[in-house]
Scaffold this motif. Sequence first.
Motif, PDB file in Angstrom:
ATOM      1  N   SER A 111      -9.572   7.756 -13.679  1.00  0.00           N
ATOM      2  CA  SER A 111      -8.710   6.695 -13.181  1.00  0.00           C
ATOM      3  C   SER A 111      -7.714   7.239 -12.179  1.00  0.00           C
ATOM      4  CB  SER A 111      -7.980   6.016 -14.346  1.00  0.00           C
ATOM      5  OG  SER A 111      -8.904   5.397 -15.210  1.00  0.00           O
ATOM      6  N   GLU A 112      -7.105   8.393 -12.548  1.00  0.00           N
ATOM      7  CA  GLU A 112      -6.132   8.981 -11.650  1.00  0.00           C
ATOM      8  C   GLU A 112      -6.786   9.375 -10.339  1.00  0.00           C
ATOM      9  OE1 GLU A 112      -4.422  12.112 -13.876  1.00  0.00           O
ATOM     10  OE2 GLU A 112      -3.087  10.807 -15.049  1.00  0.00           O
ATOM     11  N   ASN A 113      -7.965   9.952 -10.456  1.00  0.00           N
ATOM     12  CA  ASN A 113      -8.672  10.334  -9.239  1.00  0.00           C
ATOM     13  C   ASN A 113      -8.985   9.108  -8.391  1.00  0.00           C
ATOM     14  OD1 ASN A 113      -8.588  13.022  -9.896  1.00  0.00           O
ATOM     15  ND2 ASN A 113     -10.602  13.019 -10.915  1.00  0.00           N
ATOM     16  N   SER A 114      -9.394   7.974  -9.012  1.00  0.00           N
ATOM     17  CA  SER A 114      -9.719   6.751  -8.282  1.00  0.00           C
ATOM     18  C   SER A 114      -8.480   6.174  -7.628  1.00  0.00           C
ATOM     19  CB  SER A 114     -10.351   5.724  -9.225  1.00  0.00           C
ATOM     20  OG  SER A 114     -11.569   6.222  -9.737  1.00  0.00           O
ATOM     21  N   LEU A 115      -7.343   6.163  -8.329  1.00  0.00           N
ATOM     22  CA  LEU A 115      -6.107   5.663  -7.757  1.00  0.00           C
ATOM     23  C   LEU A 115      -5.631   6.567  -6.628  1.00  0.00           C
ATOM     24  CD1 LEU A 115      -4.080   3.379  -7.989  1.00  0.00           C
ATOM     25  CD2 LEU A 115      -2.743   4.766  -9.580  1.00  0.00           C
ATOM     26  N   ASP A 116      -5.820   7.860  -6.797  1.00  0.00           N
ATOM     27  CA  ASP A 116      -5.481   8.794  -5.728  1.00  0.00           C
ATOM     28  C   ASP A 116      -6.334   8.532  -4.491  1.00  0.00           C
ATOM     29  OD1 ASP A 116      -3.546  10.004  -7.221  1.00  0.00           O
ATOM     30  OD2 ASP A 116      -4.817  11.665  -7.895  1.00  0.00           O
ATOM     31  N   LYS A 117      -7.590   8.250  -4.752  1.00  0.00           N
ATOM     32  CA  LYS A 117      -8.484   7.925  -3.635  1.00  0.00           C
ATOM     33  C   LYS A 117      -8.040   6.647  -2.931  1.00  0.00           C
ATOM     34  CE  LYS A 117     -13.115   6.177  -2.792  1.00  0.00           C
ATOM     35  NZ  LYS A 117     -14.306   5.634  -3.443  1.00  0.00           N
ATOM     36  N   ASP A 118      -7.684   5.621  -3.732  1.00  0.00           N
ATOM     37  CA  ASP A 118      -7.211   4.368  -3.145  1.00  0.00           C
ATOM     38  C   ASP A 118      -5.946   4.604  -2.326  1.00  0.00           C
ATOM     39  OD1 ASP A 118      -9.284   3.123  -4.386  1.00  0.00           O
ATOM     40  OD2 ASP A 118      -8.093   2.190  -5.975  1.00  0.00           O
ATOM     41  N   LYS A 119      -5.065   5.465  -2.854  1.00  0.00           N
ATOM     42  CA  LYS A 119      -3.820   5.778  -2.149  1.00  0.00           C
ATOM     43  C   LYS A 119      -4.116   6.414  -0.794  1.00  0.00           C
ATOM     44  CE  LYS A 119       0.378   8.583  -2.527  1.00  0.00           C
ATOM     45  NZ  LYS A 119       1.173   9.496  -3.388  1.00  0.00           N
ATOM     46  N   GLU A 120      -5.066   7.326  -0.796  1.00  0.00           N
ATOM     47  CA  GLU A 120      -5.429   7.999   0.450  1.00  0.00           C
ATOM     48  C   GLU A 120      -5.943   7.003   1.496  1.00  0.00           C
ATOM     49  OE1 GLU A 120      -8.587  11.432   2.021  1.00  0.00           O
ATOM     50  OE2 GLU A 120      -8.331  11.033  -0.130  1.00  0.00           O
ATOM     51  N   ILE A 121      -6.755   6.065   1.046  1.00  0.00           N
ATOM     52  CA  ILE A 121      -7.282   5.044   1.965  1.00  0.00           C
ATOM     53  C   ILE A 121      -6.142   4.174   2.496  1.00  0.00           C
ATOM     54  CG2 ILE A 121      -8.851   3.085   2.210  1.00  0.00           C
ATOM     55  CD1 ILE A 121     -10.192   5.829   1.819  1.00  0.00           C
TER      56      ILE A 121
ATOM     57  N   ASN B  96       4.790   4.427   0.432  1.00  0.00           N
ATOM     58  CA  ASN B  96       4.935   5.844   0.051  1.00  0.00           C
ATOM     59  C   ASN B  96       6.331   6.407   0.342  1.00  0.00           C
ATOM     60  OD1 ASN B  96       3.552   7.910  -1.295  1.00  0.00           O
ATOM     61  ND2 ASN B  96       3.266   9.062   0.610  1.00  0.00           N
ATOM     62  N   GLN B  97       7.302   5.550   0.597  1.00  0.00           N
ATOM     63  CA  GLN B  97       8.659   6.027   0.835  1.00  0.00           C
ATOM     64  C   GLN B  97       9.516   5.937  -0.427  1.00  0.00           C
ATOM     65  OE1 GLN B  97      10.372   4.043   4.216  1.00  0.00           O
ATOM     66  NE2 GLN B  97       8.854   4.842   5.659  1.00  0.00           N
ATOM     67  N   ILE B  98       9.492   4.778  -1.061  1.00  0.00           N
ATOM     68  CA  ILE B  98      10.306   4.587  -2.262  1.00  0.00           C
ATOM     69  C   ILE B  98       9.557   5.050  -3.505  1.00  0.00           C
ATOM     70  CG2 ILE B  98      11.490   2.857  -3.674  1.00  0.00           C
ATOM     71  CD1 ILE B  98      11.856   1.210  -1.115  1.00  0.00           C
ATOM     72  N   SER B  99       8.246   4.754  -3.526  1.00  0.00           N
ATOM     73  CA  SER B  99       7.419   5.151  -4.669  1.00  0.00           C
ATOM     74  C   SER B  99       6.111   5.736  -4.167  1.00  0.00           C
ATOM     75  CB  SER B  99       7.138   3.942  -5.568  1.00  0.00           C
ATOM     76  OG  SER B  99       6.176   4.249  -6.558  1.00  0.00           O
ATOM     77  N   SER B 100       5.598   6.732  -4.916  1.00  0.00           N
ATOM     78  CA  SER B 100       4.313   7.332  -4.548  1.00  0.00           C
ATOM     79  C   SER B 100       3.135   6.595  -5.170  1.00  0.00           C
ATOM     80  CB  SER B 100       4.283   8.808  -4.975  1.00  0.00           C
ATOM     81  OG  SER B 100       4.423   8.912  -6.388  1.00  0.00           O
ATOM     82  N   ASN B 101       3.421   5.651  -6.073  1.00  0.00           N
ATOM     83  CA  ASN B 101       2.360   4.888  -6.736  1.00  0.00           C
ATOM     84  C   ASN B 101       2.025   3.662  -5.908  1.00  0.00           C
ATOM     85  OD1 ASN B 101       0.748   3.279  -8.420  1.00  0.00           O
ATOM     86  ND2 ASN B 101       1.735   4.069 -10.263  1.00  0.00           N
ATOM     87  N   PRO B 102       0.809   3.542  -5.404  1.00  0.00           N
ATOM     88  CA  PRO B 102       0.452   2.390  -4.554  1.00  0.00           C
ATOM     89  C   PRO B 102       0.648   1.043  -5.233  1.00  0.00           C
ATOM     90  CG  PRO B 102      -1.443   3.850  -4.884  1.00  0.00           C
ATOM     91  CD  PRO B 102      -0.304   4.472  -5.585  1.00  0.00           C
TER      92      PRO B 102
END
Length: 805
Positions: free
Chosen positions: A32-42, A65-71
């Motif tokens: 899940s984390e990897n998938s969310l990280d992937k979504d964030k990158e996109i 990505n300024q206030i929070s790193s979580n998309p």
Amino acid sequence: MIEDGRIAEAWRFTVVHTFLVLMIVAAGTAISENSLDKDKEILLNLKSFLEEGNRINRGGYEKWNQISSNPCDWYGILCSSDRARVTGIDLSDNRISGAMFNNFSALDGLQYLDLSKNTISGAIPDDLNRCHNLVYLNLSHNILEGELNLVGLTSLEKLDLSTNRLHGDLQLSFPAICNKLVVANLSENNFTGRIDQYFDRCGNLQCLDLSANKFTGYIWTGFSRLLEFSVSENYVTGPVSASVIVKNCSLIALDLSENKLQGEVPPEISNCNNLTVLNLWGNNFTGPIPSEIGSLLTLEGLLLGGNSFARVIPESLLNLKNLAFLDLSRNNFGGEIQVIFGRFTQLKSLVLQGNSYTGGIYSSGIHRLNNISRLDLSYNNFSGHLPVEISQMLSLKFLILAYNQFTGTIPPEYGNLSQLQALDLSFNRLIGPIPPALGNLSSLLWLMLANNSLTGEIPREIGDCHSLLWINVANNQLSGAIPRELTNIGRNASPIFDSNRQSDQMIAGLSECSVTKRLLTVDYSPFGFYTISTRKICSSIWNQLLKGYGFFPVCTPGSPVRTNKISGYVQLRGNQLTGEVPPDIYKMQNFSVLDLSSNEFTGKLPSEIGKLPLVVLNISWNRFSGQIPTEIGNIKCLNILDLSRNDFSGTIPRSLNALTELRKFNISYNQFLAGTIPNTGQLATFDKESFLGNPLMQIPDFMKDDFPPSKSQDKNEFGTNGGGFESENGFLMNEDSLNSESIFSWKALLTGYGCGIVFGMAVVYLIFRKGKPNWFLTVVDGIHQWRAKRLLKRNARQRGDRRTI
């Protein structure tokens, strides 16, 4: 011992089982984390793409990505309930321009995508076809082009592509994406082809809007199983046969308006017993209005205008107790208004414009319809005095009586219509003064009295109409000075707008659009740039105006910063108004158009004019004098500036050269203006016609080659300076130039006369020989009328009475 062994074995099993569960959970979390990280990158790639194409005026995506790193915490991003995947993107109305992002398919959990209300251009990328999980897609209100190919979006339930520039037929997408589709809006594009072969397999479809395209052929026979169907503003032909309206018709709204449908309306329309809106406006329907419509007890809007229905209105329509909007305009009924209309006591809006009616306002009893909020009798042949009894229709908000032949004076009793928001009496034959009682209309937004023969002064009481934003009294014979109180109009329309926002939206027919265009004067900037090409656009503008939402940007005073603030106009042109413009003009902060042209104003133009957020300033054909106010240069969004045909002196203020948005400029025929025409800056972009008739001005070298010689004198009966005439190309001819031997010799003149006479006699002989001189007589008659009017104006001016003829 045996029991102890069993316990040990059970314990070992539990430990192993727990370990395996923990491993699975950990693995799942990692995935899940990897998938969310992937979504964030996109998404960060999307952000970079948008920022590259939109370097200023960026939307909410700029803060990703300024206030929070979580998309999942980012603006416009939707995530799954466990916040493990990005499932939606909403970047509607985010000032996005340029091409569409080409990698949405990398977000393999994407179900929701809304990029509407931007200016995204180009074709829809093929990448979007690989978003197989997409359920909701809204790309409306952009400038997308190309053919439609969404064949891969087989999970779509809602599709909105309205208001773009897509073209071609629909065969690449329909019926391929029909499986789960519930709502499809393809309106306001350039789609072509037939519509009767693509939607039969759309078993879940409930709402289909194909309006404002270029579809042809026959109507789709399956439309009656939908809830809403619109194919308005296309080129669909043929009859509507009884067989297409099934017995279990489920339609709530049916709009077939503005096509080429013909024949009679089938009585089977009564099968659609849930209909609330039936719009057949603007076709070629003939025959009687079906009495069966009277059984549609849920009907609220019935629009049958723009056809050729029989004159008899079925009594059964009186059974429609929920009917609020009735439009039977442009059916060319003629004669007197049918008596039955006076019995529609439930109506809130009655539109009977363009029917060639000659009378019947009293005999029909429509003046006793107490629930009516909108009455439109424009474009008929009514004559005689305006009916005073209309003043007893206290629910009236819109009274439209323009383009008739009403005579006499405006009844002061109209000032009793306390809820009136629009009064349009323009293009009649009204005389006398504007009643001061109209100042009691505290809800008035529009006052339209143009093109009559009204006289007297503008009542100072009009200044009490603090909601009045659009006033047009052009082309009358009004006199006197502008009352200072008039600068109080339009100061506070908020209570009216607030009330309109809470009320029900009016149904918009094409008749509504003709009113909107006239009230906006769309031929005049700033409204001229906004093309009202479809009824949907018209309806949208109308509703925005009524609710106080601006639809074009207006500058704040002294600044280029724009806001979509509501903005009105003052049109006083073509009268005999005199005196000076009051300095209090600066109070009119809610107006973008000021037209004072073709009057008799004198004195200096007040410097306070520079405090207004104007887009158009036209004061031509007056007698303003003194220097041109430097403060005009503070009107940063000025688009049109016409100061021609006055008596300004001094030099052109340098500040005008900084009006970078100026696209029309005219300072011609101000004989006392001196100085040099700028050879750089904004004013240097205008051609010679903007500076004609200013003999004291120095001409820059780039204009000298084709700049005509001219002498500037008082305006004469031909509307020019000096004693001559102005030719079609703007060159001034006067007595001195005609008598100058350096230009003409008497021999050449006689030679020209002789040739002209011979040629003229030959033309006249041929015309009358052919027996078809009508066009010639029309032209000659027009010239005589024009010369007579000019002569009357000159004589009147010599008497000191400069009335407009």
